[in-house]
Design a protein around this motif. Structure first.
Motif, PDB file in Angstrom:
ATOM      1  N   ARG A 142      24.345  11.636  22.919  1.00 49.99           N
ATOM      2  CA  ARG A 142      25.535  11.212  23.661  1.00 49.99           C
ATOM      3  C   ARG A 142      26.524  12.369  23.608  1.00 49.99           C
ATOM      4  O   ARG A 142      27.040  12.697  22.534  1.00 49.99           O
ATOM      5  CB  ARG A 142      26.143   9.951  23.051  1.00 49.99           C
ATOM      6  CG  ARG A 142      25.273   8.701  23.210  1.00 49.99           C
ATOM      7  CD  ARG A 142      25.848   7.536  22.460  1.00 49.99           C
ATOM      8  NE  ARG A 142      25.703   7.714  21.013  1.00 49.99           N
ATOM      9  CZ  ARG A 142      26.494   7.130  20.111  1.00 49.99           C
ATOM     10  NH1 ARG A 142      27.494   6.362  20.485  1.00 49.99           N
ATOM     11  NH2 ARG A 142      26.291   7.345  18.832  1.00 49.99           N
ATOM     12  N   GLU A 174      31.286  10.755  29.055  1.00 52.40           N
ATOM     13  CA  GLU A 174      30.086  10.722  28.218  1.00 52.40           C
ATOM     14  C   GLU A 174      28.827  10.669  29.078  1.00 52.40           C
ATOM     15  O   GLU A 174      28.731   9.904  30.039  1.00 52.40           O
ATOM     16  CB  GLU A 174      30.103   9.514  27.283  1.00 52.40           C
ATOM     17  CG  GLU A 174      28.889   9.459  26.355  1.00 52.40           C
ATOM     18  CD  GLU A 174      28.895   8.268  25.420  1.00 52.40           C
ATOM     19  OE1 GLU A 174      29.575   8.345  24.382  1.00 52.40           O
ATOM     20  OE2 GLU A 174      28.224   7.265  25.741  1.00 52.40           O
ATOM     21  N   TYR A 177      29.311  16.131  11.132  1.00 47.91           N
ATOM     22  CA  TYR A 177      29.554  14.873  10.444  1.00 47.91           C
ATOM     23  C   TYR A 177      28.245  14.101  10.378  1.00 47.91           C
ATOM     24  O   TYR A 177      27.534  13.974  11.383  1.00 47.91           O
ATOM     25  CB  TYR A 177      30.586  14.033  11.195  1.00 47.91           C
ATOM     26  CG  TYR A 177      31.971  14.651  11.249  1.00 47.91           C
ATOM     27  CD1 TYR A 177      32.997  14.171  10.429  1.00 47.91           C
ATOM     28  CD2 TYR A 177      32.257  15.704  12.116  1.00 47.91           C
ATOM     29  CE1 TYR A 177      34.265  14.735  10.472  1.00 47.91           C
ATOM     30  CE2 TYR A 177      33.515  16.275  12.164  1.00 47.91           C
ATOM     31  CZ  TYR A 177      34.516  15.792  11.341  1.00 47.91           C
ATOM     32  OH  TYR A 177      35.765  16.349  11.377  1.00 47.91           O
ATOM     33  N   ASP A 194      26.818  10.392   9.462  1.00 46.71           N
ATOM     34  CA  ASP A 194      27.209   8.992   9.234  1.00 46.71           C
ATOM     35  C   ASP A 194      28.704   8.872   8.980  1.00 46.71           C
ATOM     36  O   ASP A 194      29.160   8.139   8.083  1.00 46.71           O
ATOM     37  CB  ASP A 194      26.415   8.395   8.067  1.00 46.71           C
ATOM     38  CG  ASP A 194      24.929   8.291   8.380  1.00 46.71           C
ATOM     39  OD1 ASP A 194      24.590   8.077   9.555  1.00 46.71           O
ATOM     40  OD2 ASP A 194      24.115   8.430   7.456  1.00 46.71           O
ATOM     41  N   GLY A 195      29.477   9.621   9.759  1.00 49.77           N
ATOM     42  CA  GLY A 195      30.931   9.536   9.705  1.00 49.77           C
ATOM     43  C   GLY A 195      31.586  10.373   8.626  1.00 49.77           C
ATOM     44  O   GLY A 195      32.824  10.414   8.553  1.00 49.77           O
ATOM     45  N   GLU A 211      23.156   9.216  11.700  1.00 49.45           N
ATOM     46  CA  GLU A 211      23.917   9.536  12.912  1.00 49.45           C
ATOM     47  C   GLU A 211      24.617  10.868  12.673  1.00 49.45           C
ATOM     48  O   GLU A 211      25.367  11.027  11.724  1.00 49.45           O
ATOM     49  CB  GLU A 211      24.951   8.457  13.214  1.00 49.45           C
ATOM     50  CG  GLU A 211      25.797   8.773  14.441  1.00 49.45           C
ATOM     51  CD  GLU A 211      26.908   7.768  14.675  1.00 49.45           C
ATOM     52  OE1 GLU A 211      26.699   6.816  15.446  1.00 49.45           O
ATOM     53  OE2 GLU A 211      27.981   7.943  14.067  1.00 49.45           O
ATOM     54  N   ARG A 218      27.073  13.876  14.193  1.00 49.86           N
ATOM     55  CA  ARG A 218      28.082  14.176  15.207  1.00 49.86           C
ATOM     56  C   ARG A 218      28.513  15.631  15.055  1.00 49.86           C
ATOM     57  O   ARG A 218      28.821  16.092  13.954  1.00 49.86           O
ATOM     58  CB  ARG A 218      29.286  13.253  15.067  1.00 49.86           C
ATOM     59  CG  ARG A 218      30.365  13.471  16.137  1.00 49.86           C
ATOM     60  CD  ARG A 218      31.387  12.360  16.109  1.00 49.86           C
ATOM     61  NE  ARG A 218      32.454  12.566  17.071  1.00 49.86           N
ATOM     62  CZ  ARG A 218      33.705  12.908  16.754  1.00 49.86           C
ATOM     63  NH1 ARG A 218      34.045  13.056  15.467  1.00 49.86           N
ATOM     64  NH2 ARG A 218      34.614  13.093  17.678  1.00 49.86           N
ATOM     65  N   ASP A 261      32.158  17.123  22.092  1.00 48.14           N
ATOM     66  CA  ASP A 261      31.473  16.611  20.906  1.00 48.14           C
ATOM     67  C   ASP A 261      30.156  15.977  21.335  1.00 48.14           C
ATOM     68  O   ASP A 261      29.999  15.544  22.489  1.00 48.14           O
ATOM     69  CB  ASP A 261      32.338  15.622  20.122  1.00 48.14           C
ATOM     70  CG  ASP A 261      32.723  14.401  20.927  1.00 48.14           C
ATOM     71  OD1 ASP A 261      31.872  13.515  21.092  1.00 48.14           O
ATOM     72  OD2 ASP A 261      33.875  14.342  21.412  1.00 48.14           O
ATOM     73  N   THR A 295      26.925  13.374  19.770  1.00 49.16           N
ATOM     74  CA  THR A 295      26.403  12.482  18.736  1.00 49.16           C
ATOM     75  C   THR A 295      24.917  12.261  18.987  1.00 49.16           C
ATOM     76  O   THR A 295      24.494  12.022  20.123  1.00 49.16           O
ATOM     77  CB  THR A 295      27.134  11.132  18.748  1.00 49.16           C
ATOM     78  OG1 THR A 295      28.539  11.356  18.536  1.00 49.16           O
ATOM     79  CG2 THR A 295      26.608  10.220  17.649  1.00 49.16           C
ATOM     80  N   THR A 337      21.331  10.299  17.511  1.00 52.51           N
ATOM     81  CA  THR A 337      20.666   9.310  16.664  1.00 52.51           C
ATOM     82  C   THR A 337      19.237   9.139  17.154  1.00 52.51           C
ATOM     83  O   THR A 337      18.921   9.447  18.307  1.00 52.51           O
ATOM     84  CB  THR A 337      21.365   7.944  16.716  1.00 52.51           C
ATOM     85  OG1 THR A 337      21.471   7.519  18.089  1.00 52.51           O
ATOM     86  CG2 THR A 337      22.762   8.004  16.119  1.00 52.51           C
TER      87      THR A 337
END
Length: 255
Positions: free
Chosen positions: A99, A107, A131, A133-134, A196, A198, A223, A225, A227
């Motif tokens: 994404r 997006e 990043y 998982d956040g 995940e 990022r 950015d 992301t 997964t």
């Protein structure tokens, strides 16, 4: 047991087209939507395109090498194909879901069976924050780019960038920098397949970055992301002596 219906899909090379003609003469012509098994003729690029094409109507895929690269392919042989298929070993493949948001905040999504790669677009090196998982794991990576590879794709671009080769059933993904300048000693990471990841791009106007999922490129991203999309599964078929797990293992002992 009834003989499976086979659809033959050839790449663009003369060799692949000639193979398709010979196989259809021997085994008949079946439309790919009506087939039980897709037999792909060409190289790894050809089979990747077919995998993307059949995501919404998945069928087992058996590749035969008629191209320049064939890690995902079996040897070409016109004879006794139904027997080979009945003895073939199955490998289940899940793609990565990328994404990516562009400079306008829009997006876009794309799938990758091999890898997602972020690459600098100009002479300026890219600056990326990472990043997992956040949680911020690397505030600034200065590099030519970075690759997130599946096990099936770990022997492709990832290996060329000195990334690790991943066993197919290990449940991990490879995160590999391309020409890292700072931190110079960072060689990447091996992540759980459920992670995940990022990537946040810094100094976007000065250091623009593109993001590519297999064949789909999105430019000027802010950015990205990534997964694993476990809801999508494709089945690749391999001769028992050349199945994908064996090839990945063998590749690790090449000089």
């Amino acid at each position: 047991m009834s003989t499976p219906k086979l659809a033959f899909i050839a790449g663009d090379s003369v060799e692949a087209k000639e193979a398709e003609a010979a196989l259809t003469q021997r085994y008949g012509v079946v439309d790919w939507q009506s087939a039980d098994i897709l037999v792909v003729l060409g190289g790894d690029g050809t089979i990747l395109r077919v995998m993307h094409r059949v995501i919404n109507d998945p069928k087992p895929i058996f590749g035969m090498h008629c191209g320049t690269v064939g890690f995902l392919m079996n040897r070409f042989d016109i004879d006794d194909l139904p027997r080979r298929l009945s003895h073939a070993k199955r490998s289940i493949i899940h793609p990565l879901l990328m994404r990516a948001r562009d400079r306008n905040g829009r997006e876009e999504r794309a799938l990758a069976f091999n890898e997602v790669s972020l690459l600098r677009q100009t002479a300026q090196a890219a600056k990326l924050g990472i990043y997992i998982d956040g949680i911020e794991r690397l505030p600034e990576l200065i590099c030519d780019g970075i690759i997130m590879a599946t096990p099936a794709g770990s022997t492709a671009y990832n290996l060329s960038a000195h990334g690790p080769i991943l066993p197919l059933g290990a449940g991990v993904l490879a995160l590999t920098p391309i020409s890292a300048f700072r931190p110079r000693r960072w060689r990447g990471a091996i992540l759980p397949h459920r992670a995940e990841v990022r990537f946040v791009i810094s100094e976007r106007d000065k250091r623009p970055v593109s993001a590519t999922a297999d064949f789909r490129e999105i430019r000027d991203v802010r950015d990205v992301t990534v997964t694993e999309d476990s809801g999508i599964s494709l089945t690749l078929l391999f001769d028992p002596e050349h199945h994908l797990e064996e090839r990945i293992l063998r590749e690790q002992f090449q000089a």
